[in-house]
Design an enzyme around this catalytic site. Structure first.
Site, PDB file in Angstrom:
ATOM      1  N   ASP A   1      45.203  44.892  46.998  1.00 40.93           N
ATOM      2  CA  ASP A   1      46.565  44.861  46.064  1.00 40.93           C
ATOM      3  C   ASP A   1      47.685  44.772  46.819  1.00 40.93           C
ATOM      4  OD1 ASP A   1      45.242  44.785  43.600  1.00 40.93           O
ATOM      5  OD2 ASP A   1      45.757  47.065  43.203  1.00 40.93           O
TER       6      ASP A   1
ATOM      7  N   ARG B   1      53.047  42.586  34.530  1.00 41.93           N
ATOM      8  CA  ARG B   1      51.771  43.343  34.454  1.00 41.93           C
ATOM      9  C   ARG B   1      51.828  44.584  35.168  1.00 41.93           C
ATOM     10  NH1 ARG B   1      46.923  40.821  35.865  1.00 41.93           N
ATOM     11  NH2 ARG B   1      46.434  42.806  35.456  1.00 41.93           N
TER      12      ARG B   1
ATOM     13  N   ARG C   1      34.395  40.243  37.543  1.00 46.73           N
ATOM     14  CA  ARG C   1      34.478  41.640  37.283  1.00 46.73           C
ATOM     15  C   ARG C   1      33.068  42.024  36.798  1.00 46.73           C
ATOM     16  NH1 ARG C   1      39.545  44.608  38.540  1.00 46.73           N
ATOM     17  NH2 ARG C   1      41.110  43.135  38.452  1.00 46.73           N
ATOM     18  N   PRO C   2      32.137  42.134  37.733  1.00 49.82           N
ATOM     19  CA  PRO C   2      30.920  42.508  37.340  1.00 49.82           C
ATOM     20  C   PRO C   2      30.842  43.962  36.989  1.00 49.82           C
ATOM     21  CG  PRO C   2      30.805  42.231  39.586  1.00 49.82           C
ATOM     22  CD  PRO C   2      32.256  41.814  39.121  1.00 49.82           C
ATOM     23  N   ILE C   3      30.033  44.427  36.102  1.00 49.66           N
ATOM     24  CA  ILE C   3      30.157  45.779  35.486  1.00 49.66           C
ATOM     25  C   ILE C   3      28.581  46.580  35.561  1.00 49.66           C
ATOM     26  CG2 ILE C   3      32.225  45.790  34.108  1.00 49.66           C
ATOM     27  CD1 ILE C   3      30.089  45.575  31.781  1.00 49.66           C
ATOM     28  N   ASP C   4      27.736  45.972  36.561  1.00 52.73           N
ATOM     29  CA  ASP C   4      26.363  46.635  36.767  1.00 52.73           C
ATOM     30  C   ASP C   4      26.629  48.084  37.210  1.00 52.73           C
ATOM     31  OD1 ASP C   4      27.667  45.109  38.919  1.00 52.73           O
ATOM     32  OD2 ASP C   4      25.663  45.695  40.113  1.00 52.73           O
ATOM     33  N   LEU C   5      27.534  48.380  38.256  1.00 56.44           N
ATOM     34  CA  LEU C   5      27.570  49.773  38.611  1.00 56.44           C
ATOM     35  C   LEU C   5      28.072  50.801  37.620  1.00 56.44           C
ATOM     36  CD1 LEU C   5      29.386  48.915  42.032  1.00 56.44           C
ATOM     37  CD2 LEU C   5      26.742  49.292  41.561  1.00 56.44           C
TER      38      LEU C   5
ATOM     39  N   ARG D   1      42.642  43.565  32.652  1.00 56.85           N
ATOM     40  CA  ARG D   1      41.213  43.046  33.264  1.00 56.85           C
ATOM     41  C   ARG D   1      40.381  44.164  33.534  1.00 56.85           C
ATOM     42  NH1 ARG D   1      41.523  38.163  31.498  1.00 56.85           N
ATOM     43  NH2 ARG D   1      43.383  37.220  31.818  1.00 56.85           N
TER      44      ARG D   1
ATOM     45  N   LYS E   1      50.615  52.429  37.879  1.00 63.74           N
ATOM     46  CA  LYS E   1      49.862  51.699  36.886  1.00 63.74           C
ATOM     47  C   LYS E   1      48.248  52.028  36.885  1.00 63.74           C
ATOM     48  CE  LYS E   1      48.343  47.299  37.314  1.00 63.74           C
ATOM     49  NZ  LYS E   1      47.289  46.497  36.617  1.00 63.74           N
ATOM     50  N   ASN E   2      47.825  51.929  38.179  1.00 68.53           N
ATOM     51  CA  ASN E   2      46.242  52.239  38.411  1.00 68.53           C
ATOM     52  C   ASN E   2      45.887  53.829  38.362  1.00 68.53           C
ATOM     53  OD1 ASN E   2      45.730  49.479  38.575  1.00 68.53           O
ATOM     54  ND2 ASN E   2      46.116  49.396  41.000  1.00 68.53           N
TER      55      ASN E   2
ATOM     56  N   ILE F   1      37.120  42.214  49.040  1.00 68.81           N
ATOM     57  CA  ILE F   1      37.032  42.896  47.710  1.00 68.81           C
ATOM     58  C   ILE F   1      36.839  41.903  46.679  1.00 68.81           C
ATOM     59  CG2 ILE F   1      37.875  44.636  46.167  1.00 68.81           C
ATOM     60  CD1 ILE F   1      37.243  45.769  48.842  1.00 68.81           C
TER      61      ILE F   1
ATOM     62  N   CYS G   1      38.102  36.815  35.933  1.00 73.45           N
ATOM     63  CA  CYS G   1      39.654  36.777  35.738  1.00 73.45           C
ATOM     64  C   CYS G   1      40.080  36.207  36.710  1.00 73.45           C
ATOM     65  CB  CYS G   1      39.985  38.006  35.604  1.00 73.45           C
ATOM     66  SG  CYS G   1      39.962  39.036  37.312  1.00 73.45           S
TER      67      CYS G   1
HETATM   68  C1  UD1 Z   1      39.946  47.047  42.226  1.00 73.33           C
HETATM   69  C2  UD1 Z   1      40.390  47.853  43.564  1.00 73.33           C
HETATM   70  C3  UD1 Z   1      41.324  48.840  43.348  1.00 73.33           C
HETATM   71  C4  UD1 Z   1      42.704  48.502  42.576  1.00 73.33           C
HETATM   72  C5  UD1 Z   1      42.184  47.408  41.467  1.00 73.33           C
HETATM   73  C6  UD1 Z   1      43.452  46.914  40.764  1.00 73.33           C
HETATM   74  C7  UD1 Z   1      38.873  48.249  45.594  1.00 73.33           C
HETATM   75  C8  UD1 Z   1      37.840  48.751  46.002  1.00 73.33           C
HETATM   76  N1  UD1 Z   1      39.173  48.385  44.221  1.00 73.33           N
HETATM   77  O1  UD1 Z   1      39.465  48.154  41.455  1.00 73.33           O
HETATM   78  O2  UD1 Z   1      42.026  49.565  44.591  1.00 73.33           O
HETATM   79  O3  UD1 Z   1      43.536  49.293  42.517  1.00 73.33           O
HETATM   80  O4  UD1 Z   1      41.143  46.599  41.518  1.00 73.33           O
HETATM   81  O5  UD1 Z   1      43.620  45.730  41.076  1.00 73.33           O
HETATM   82  O6  UD1 Z   1      40.041  47.856  46.321  1.00 73.33           O
HETATM   83  N2  UD1 Z   1      31.800  45.428  41.626  1.00 73.33           N
HETATM   84  C9  UD1 Z   1      30.337  45.270  41.195  1.00 73.33           C
HETATM   85  N3  UD1 Z   1      30.036  45.752  40.243  1.00 73.33           N
HETATM   86  C10 UD1 Z   1      30.549  46.754  39.504  1.00 73.33           C
HETATM   87  C11 UD1 Z   1      31.817  47.012  39.822  1.00 73.33           C
HETATM   88  C12 UD1 Z   1      32.549  46.423  40.940  1.00 73.33           C
HETATM   89  O7  UD1 Z   1      29.685  44.405  41.993  1.00 73.33           O
HETATM   90  O8  UD1 Z   1      29.824  47.104  38.737  1.00 73.33           O
HETATM   91  C13 UD1 Z   1      32.439  44.586  42.738  1.00 73.33           C
HETATM   92  C14 UD1 Z   1      33.536  43.847  42.530  1.00 73.33           C
HETATM   93  O9  UD1 Z   1      33.126  42.640  42.283  1.00 73.33           O
HETATM   94  C15 UD1 Z   1      34.549  43.879  43.675  1.00 73.33           C
HETATM   95  C16 UD1 Z   1      34.334  45.410  44.079  1.00 73.33           C
HETATM   96  O10 UD1 Z   1      33.070  45.847  43.514  1.00 73.33           O
HETATM   97  O11 UD1 Z   1      34.000  42.984  44.608  1.00 73.33           O
HETATM   98  C17 UD1 Z   1      35.624  46.253  43.600  1.00 73.33           C
HETATM   99  O12 UD1 Z   1      35.671  46.475  42.616  1.00 73.33           O
HETATM  100  P1  UD1 Z   1      36.153  47.829  41.916  1.00 73.33           P
HETATM  101  O13 UD1 Z   1      36.530  48.781  42.790  1.00 73.33           O
HETATM  102  O14 UD1 Z   1      35.240  48.310  40.651  1.00 73.33           O
HETATM  103  O15 UD1 Z   1      37.550  47.137  41.233  1.00 73.33           O
HETATM  104  P2  UD1 Z   1      38.605  47.827  40.455  1.00 73.33           P
HETATM  105  O16 UD1 Z   1      38.091  49.122  39.858  1.00 73.33           O
HETATM  106  O17 UD1 Z   1      39.148  46.557  39.593  1.00 73.33           O
END
Ligand code: UD1
Length: 416
Positions: A305, A397, A121-125, A92, A22-23, A327, A116
């Site tokens: 996961d 899902r 789910r921050p998106i600053d990065l 999400r 899925k991912n 995480i 969620c």
């Molecule tokens: C995450 C998992 C991924 C999994 C997916 C679905 C990790 C590193 N990532 O990916 O393996 O397949 O969930 O469940 O295990 N963060 C920030 N700012 C950002 C983006 C992320 O601070 O802009 C932080 C998040 O709060 C979190 C961490 O980074 O603590 C991991 O985030 P990220 O890898 O981006 O999450 P997903 O892409 O959802």
């Protein structure tokens, strides 16, 4: 039909064939926006997250059809750059749709993702990376408006190797002039898969799987067919279920290296594992042993996961296990439900102390998120007596017909 009724206590024996991850498939569907030609994805799972992503594609003007696990998409007529909140809210991690829309249409508008079930789910990065490519971003009233009129290659230094941000930036850069370099990129196998797909269509992405990814912009992508990697989290879930219930299960289609962090921990619980080129066999007899410490980490560490499914296994293991979730901040909700089945788990901040009990007991429990829901199914399969897992839609899902897979392995599980 939102409940799973399980009569536990049966060993699991047999074979499982995995669908594509899925991912991997979700970002690949998003990346299909980058081409006007036909895209075909094989072994695509039928999951509510996938159909939700296809709804987003259709809302933008694309066409998509998923039949017999083959997905066809054509995005020639994509004109809209605006994704409604109602559509993104369901999936999400769908923020990575932003990158390909920007790459193709040079403008994009999406609503800000809220928190969620498993945490913020921050998106600053994501946004910082897009800004480094010259995208102008205006965040106002819960909306993110992006102007990619001047998008071009750039250097992105990620503070954390975020999977979603790495994918978003990769996709935004594919059609941008010049070279983009992502430093401290996520190394997950699904990123390698996204690179494989983009390059199959004529893109020029290199380095995925390492922490330095380079994207050389091309003018146009063609169409193409792609077979994504098998779902390593589904594989880990079925192997862990066998460890919890006892039995002998072979999971087909998996490249063992991609879940070695999980199989290494399963071996510590006392299971016997054999790895082949394209499959893993697990044999489990007797009570599982506790594992002194498991910490979720970015790949190749132990995946977040798989944390909940392991929690279910360790709840009835011999001894005390410590599980640390690094995480996501809200991924221990399932432990309260396991408590109703007799588990002895104390959670403080990001750490769970699991004192293995003799046996879990069947109970009425409620799935609150995808992997936590899968953990409750595992617990129900291993427990004595009857378990009802409510809100099974969370599980749908990420697992295609979970009850059919487990029934084929000899479990007594029905959907009602
Ligand atoms: C995450 C998992 C991924 C999994 C997916 C679905 C990790 C590193 N990532 O990916 O393996 O397949 O969930 O469940 O295990 N963060 C920030 N700012 C950002 C983006 C992320 O601070 O802009 C932080 C998040 O709060 C979190 C961490 O980074 O603590 C991991 O985030 P990220 O890898 O981006 O999450 P997903 O892409 O959802």
């Amino acid at each position: 039909m939102d409940n799973l009724m399980i009569r536990g206590g049966r060993p699991l024996t047999g074979e499982v064939w995995l669908p594509a991850a899925k991912n991997s498939v979700l970002p690949i569907i998003a990346a299909s926006i980058l081409t006007e030609e036909d895209v075909v994805i094989h072994n695509c799972p039928l999951l509510s997250d996938i159909t939700g992503m296809l709804d987003i594609i259709r809302s933008l003007g694309g066409r998509a059809e998923l039949k017999d696990n083959t997905l066809w998409i054509n995005n020639r007529d994509v004109r809209s750059a605006c994704v409604s909140n109602a559509l993104t809210g369901g999936i999400r991690s769908s923020i990575f749709i932003l990158g390909p829309i920007l790459g193709r249409l040079r403008t994009a508008e999406v609503s800000y993702p809220g928190g969620c079930e498993i945490g913020l789910r921050p998106i600053d990065l994501h946004l910082g990376g897009l800004r480094a490519l010259g995208v102008r971003i205006n965040e106002e009233g819960g909306m993110i408006r992006c102007d990619g009129g001047n998008i071009r290659g750039g250097i992105v230094n990620l503070d954390f190797p975020s999977v979603g941000a790495t994918e978003n930036i990769m996709m935004a850069a594919v059609l941008a002039e010049g070279r983009t370099v992502i430093r401290n990129a996520a190394r997950e196998p699904e990123i390698v898969d996204l690179q494989g797909f983009i390059n199959r269509l004529g893109g020029r992405v290199h380095g995925a799987g390492s922490s330095l990814i380079t994207i050389d912009g091309v003018k146009k992508l063609s169409g193409g067919e792609y077979l994504p990697l098998a779902d390593r989290i589904a594989a880990g879930t079925y192997l862990t279920a066998c460890a919890a219930c006892g039995g002998d299960v072979t999971v087909h289609g998996i490249y063992a290296e991609t879940i070695s962090a999980v199989t290494e921990k399963l071996a510590r619980t006392g299971c016997e594992l054999r790895e082949f080129d394209d499959r893993i066999r697990i044999r489990a007899t007797g009570k599982p042993k506790a594992v002194s410490k498991i910490e979720t980490q970015v790949y190749p560490g132990f995946p977040t996961d798989m944390q909940a499914q392991f929690g279910a296994l360790l709840a009835a293991a011999d001894g005390v296990s410590i599980v640390v979730e690094n995480i996501f901040e809200n991924r221990f909700k399932y432990t309260v439900q396991l408590g109703m089945m007799g588990a002895n788990i104390t959670v403080k901040d990001r750490t769970a102390v699991i004192r293995g009990v003799k046996r879990l007991k069947g109970a009425q429990v409620c799935a609150e998120d995808l992997r936590g829901g899968a953990a409750l199914v595992l617990a129900g399969l291993a427990a004595e007596g009857e378990t009802t897992v409510r809100n099974a839609r969370h599980i749908d899902r990420g697992y295609q017909n979970i009850e059919t897979v487990f029934r084929a392995l000899g479990a007594d599980i029905q959907r009602k």
